[in-house]
Design a protein around this motif. Structure first.
Motif: not given
Length: 213
Positions: A39-48, A120-126
């Motif tokens: 029950n916690q946010i682990t990451e945000l996945r981005n595609v630009w 395109l840029l793809m990455f994940a942040v925590k």
């Protein structure tokens, strides 16, 4: 560091009153907010996906062998440049956890690709600190200098991932800039217009997805 437009927001810092200028770079975004079984946010996945004009300028800046495309080593350099440049801007990420702003950690890498004339840029942040699925919280992508326009074409481009997160009440909010400005005139000091990067106004303008758990 290349003196190219790929520095994104860095160029805006050289322009007085950048907040009053129109965006010079346009990108369509997709954001996945991921929660785990604890029950916690682990990451945000981005595609630009960036507009063709800006993408073409990136090819001109990074195409070392002049073959009119971006080879794997050139794409790697693009990703590294963005990785270094956007650290100062929290990777355009706006997170609010029960009224508190939460920063993100630097991603391990930013993957770049070039397809159909667009970068395109793809990455994940925590998140830099724990965000439990409790109370009210929101996530959005926004350039605080207003030099780059980040657009989510549909509400479906802001995606909760995980059964626990999907069970929370959630909605996509698209603020009207004129309405935001009129409602917050007292906060729009000269300091904001002269140095928008030194304020925390971005969360007010950002398209975001809000949760209530």
């Amino acid at each position: 560091m290349k003196s190219s437009s790929l520095m994104l927001t860095a160029a805006a810092c050289l322009v007085p009153c950048a907040a009053l200028a129109h965006p010079h770079i346009f990108a369509e975004a997709r954001l996945e907010i991921v929660a785990d079984a604890t029950n916690q946010i682990t990451e945000l996945r981005n595609v630009w996906r960036f507009d063709e004009l800006f993408s073409a300028s990136v090819v001109m800046d990074f195409d070392k062998n002049s073959n009119a495309q971006l080879d794997p080593d050139e794409l790697k350099e693009v990703g590294q440049t963005v990785l270094d440049s956007l650290a100062e801007y929290n990777y355009y990420t706006t997170i609010m956890d029960n009224g508190k702003t939460v920063k993100v950690n630097k991603p391990d890498a930013i993957q770049a690709d070039y397809k159909d004339g667009q970068l395109l840029l793809m990455f994940a942040v925590k998140p830099s600190e724990a965000i439990p699925l409790k109370g009210k919280f929101s996530f959005g992508i926004y350039d605080p200098t207003m030099y780059t326009a980040m657009d989510f074409p549909t509400d479906g481009d802001l995606v909760p991932v995980g059964n626990q997160l999907n069970a929370c009440e959630h909605k996509v909010v698209r603020p009207d800039p004129d309405e935001v400005l009129s409602q917050n005139q007292a906060s729009l000091t000269d300091a904001f217009f002269n140095d928008p990067t030194g304020t925390d106004m971005s969360k007010m303008f950002a398209t975001r997805i809000e949760f209530k758990c």
